[in-house]
Design an enzyme around this catalytic site. Structure first.
Site, mmCIF file in Angstrom:
data_model
loop_
_atom_site.group_PDB
_atom_site.id
_atom_site.type_symbol
_atom_site.label_atom_id
_atom_site.label_comp_id
_atom_site.label_asym_id
_atom_site.label_seq_id
_atom_site.Cartn_x
_atom_site.Cartn_y
_atom_site.Cartn_z
ATOM 1 N N HIS A 124 55.140 34.327 53.637
ATOM 2 C CA HIS A 124 54.167 33.559 52.855
ATOM 3 C C HIS A 124 54.366 32.054 53.041
ATOM 4 C CE1 HIS A 124 51.127 32.821 49.957
ATOM 5 N NE2 HIS A 124 51.277 33.926 49.262
ATOM 6 N N THR A 143 33.336 35.873 35.548
ATOM 7 C CA THR A 143 33.441 36.691 36.764
ATOM 8 C C THR A 143 34.274 37.946 36.473
ATOM 9 O OG1 THR A 143 35.496 35.615 37.451
ATOM 10 C CG2 THR A 143 33.435 34.608 38.220
ATOM 11 N N ARG A 144 34.265 38.864 37.441
ATOM 12 C CA ARG A 144 35.101 40.078 37.326
ATOM 13 C C ARG A 144 36.562 39.684 37.135
ATOM 14 N NH1 ARG A 144 34.535 43.940 42.459
ATOM 15 N NH2 ARG A 144 34.620 41.907 43.437
ATOM 16 N N ARG A 162 36.704 24.445 48.317
ATOM 17 C CA ARG A 162 36.703 23.463 47.229
ATOM 18 C C ARG A 162 37.034 22.064 47.728
ATOM 19 N NH1 ARG A 162 37.509 25.927 41.861
ATOM 20 N NH2 ARG A 162 37.060 28.135 42.137
ATOM 21 N N ASP A 210 48.487 27.720 42.975
ATOM 22 C CA ASP A 210 48.516 28.394 41.676
ATOM 23 C C ASP A 210 48.138 27.406 40.590
ATOM 24 O OD1 ASP A 210 49.343 30.740 42.775
ATOM 25 O OD2 ASP A 210 51.464 30.293 42.582
ATOM 26 N N SER A 235 44.143 37.723 42.846
ATOM 27 C CA SER A 235 42.948 38.502 43.173
ATOM 28 C C SER A 235 42.856 38.740 44.672
ATOM 29 C CB SER A 235 41.692 37.737 42.721
ATOM 30 O OG SER A 235 40.546 38.358 43.259
ATOM 31 N N ASP A 293 40.856 48.659 62.231
ATOM 32 C CA ASP A 293 40.766 49.705 63.255
ATOM 33 C C ASP A 293 41.373 49.197 64.562
ATOM 34 O OD1 ASP A 293 40.075 51.616 65.077
ATOM 35 O OD2 ASP A 293 37.909 51.503 64.745
#
Length: 451
Positions: A155, A262-263, A298, A314, A387, A397
């Protein structure tokens, strides 16, 4: 548990000579999680139309994709003041070939277990950082002919968006197709080396993510909480569950009439409230929620297509358990929504400038896996919820068909959670969450009963 035998380990280097040298990293690369993040793909037995050799196909295409994504074949090295840089030295990535005595049908719901651990290439953080590959992959063949491919990616080099870009191009080359999007490797765009543009009024610095998340009341650190045994659960929210939650949030007095929640805002607000209840906090207990934001669109101007690195940061929503539980769901969702809206070009650049001026970045680095107790901890009384809802994570694939299941490798830290779209594309989502064993059953109960 079916035994796994490791057949061979290969070092895969770029198929052609690539640029070598010191590759400076941006500030966002050097904070937050800087260890490896594993993802696991499961495939049915390759169809007869696939004529190739699975191992050779993966190795050859990996070598070719590293020509374009050559930073992945390099090594990190520490610099003074808790910083590091990338040495592009083409030392390569690790590819492991393994076989399992088990069958794919042995895995019930694919929630991360000890068996998953054996399917994933392990990173030994006791080794010097300059010897650790940035990418490790393991192909495991099962008795039934099925396969798993696990990829463990640093990361410190890339965020989820860039990691999946690398994976999808690897698969394209394996299928004999050309590269779709050339990676944009120059990270100078996210350096604050240039003076900041003049602002009409001096910007207010409000980066809560750089503060230490709250401790449990009465504790002066989180050492004890970090030691407690954890467990992972994969919990599904159906389309109708989501609609109920969104209706609840959007009909509250905290809703924004111009745009519904939002979700992500809705589900995360629900998870945050349920975790506070399950953990049995006192009303005054401060609690923070870490939210991961992709800044690519953004920024002004937006980052170039294929920007390859860490462009996520974050942000933090904060409250007390009492406030979250006594108010309706819309209150939690509104705190999350507000934290996300704060992320503008100016916010990002001020954050970079702040990090640049820090004497040492260690305190902003999440080094759990390296056995460190430094760095932010989003376990009890806090949560971190990432998310994957908009990431192109399905349909990988390599020439023998798409995977039938993909998901996170491990999440073994309290409070570590992910929301991902269900692979069945029926509009449902999956919450992969890790909590202390003592809190998980109560969490599951609230998670469904409070809908």
């Amino acid at each position: 548990m079916a035994p796994i035998s490791f057949r061979k380990s290969y070092t895969i280097v770029p198929a052609e000579p690539t640029w070598t040298g010191r590759f400076p990293l941006a500030e966002w690369d050097q904070v937050g999680t800087i260890t490896h993040i594993p993802t696991l793909y499961f495939y049915d037995k390759p169809s007869e139309s696939f004529q190739g050799n699975v191992v050779e196909t993966l190795k050859t295409s990996l070598s070719r994709v590293l020509v374009h994504f050559y930073p992945m074949a390099g090594r990190l090295q520490w610099l003074p003041r808790g910083r590091f840089e990338l040495n592009c030295n083409a030392e390569g990535v690790e590819f492991i070939e393994a076989e399992s005595e088990g069958m794919l049908s042995d895995f019930e719901d694919f929630s991360p277990t000890q068996e998953f651990e054996n399917l994933m290439p392990q990173v030994n953080y006791k080794n010097p950082i300059e010897t650790i590959p940035l990418v490790l992959a393991q192909l495991t063949k099962f008795k039934c002919g099925g396969l798993s491919l696990s990829v463990n990616i640093s990361h410190a080099i890339v965020d989820g968006q860039s990691a999946l870009h690398f994976m999808s191009e690897w698969a394209r080359l394996a299928r004999g197709e050309p590269l779709e999007t050339v990676p944009f490797l120059d990270r100078k765009i996210l350096w604050a080396g240039e003076p900041l543009p003049p602002f009409a009024s001096p910007p207010k610095f409000d980066h809560k993510e750089f503060e230490q998340p709250p401790f449990l009341i009465g504790e002066k650190d989180n050492v004890e909480e970090r030691k407690k045994k954890t467990i992972v659960a994969m919990l599904k929210l159906s389309k109708s569950h989501l609609e109920k939650l969104r209706n609840k949030a959007n009909s509250s007095k905290h809703a924004d009439s111009t745009r519904g929640f939002t979700r992500y805002e809705t589900v995360t607000g629900h998870v945050w409230r349920c975790a506070c209840k399950a953990r049995g906090h006192s009303r005054e207990q401060p609690t923070a929620l870490g939210i991961c934001i992709d800044t690519r669109r953004r920024m002004q101007p937006p980052l170039p297509r294929g920007y390859f690195g860490n462009a996520t940061l974050d942000v933090v929503a904060a409250s007390t358990s009492g406030e979250l539980i006594s108010n309706e769901l819309g209150f939690a969702a509104s705190l999350i929504s507000k934290a996300i809206k704060n992320v503008t070009n100016e916010y990002v650049m001020i954050g970079i400038e702040y990090l640049k001026n820090q004497e040492d970045l260690k305190k902003f680095q999440d080094l759990h896996a390296m056995g460190s107790t430094e760095g932010p901890f989003y376990g009890n009384p806090n949560l971190g919820l990432v998310s994957w809802l908009t990431l192109p994570m399905y349909g990988l694939d390599f020439g023998w068909g798409k995977e039938f299941y993909t998901g996170p490798g491990t999440h073994d830290f309290d409070g570590d959670s992910l929301i991902l779209p269900d692979q069945n594309e029926d509009g449902s989502v999956i919450l992969a969450t890790c909590l202390q064993v003592a809190h998980m059953e109560a969490f599951k109960k609230h998670f469904y009963e409070d809908i």
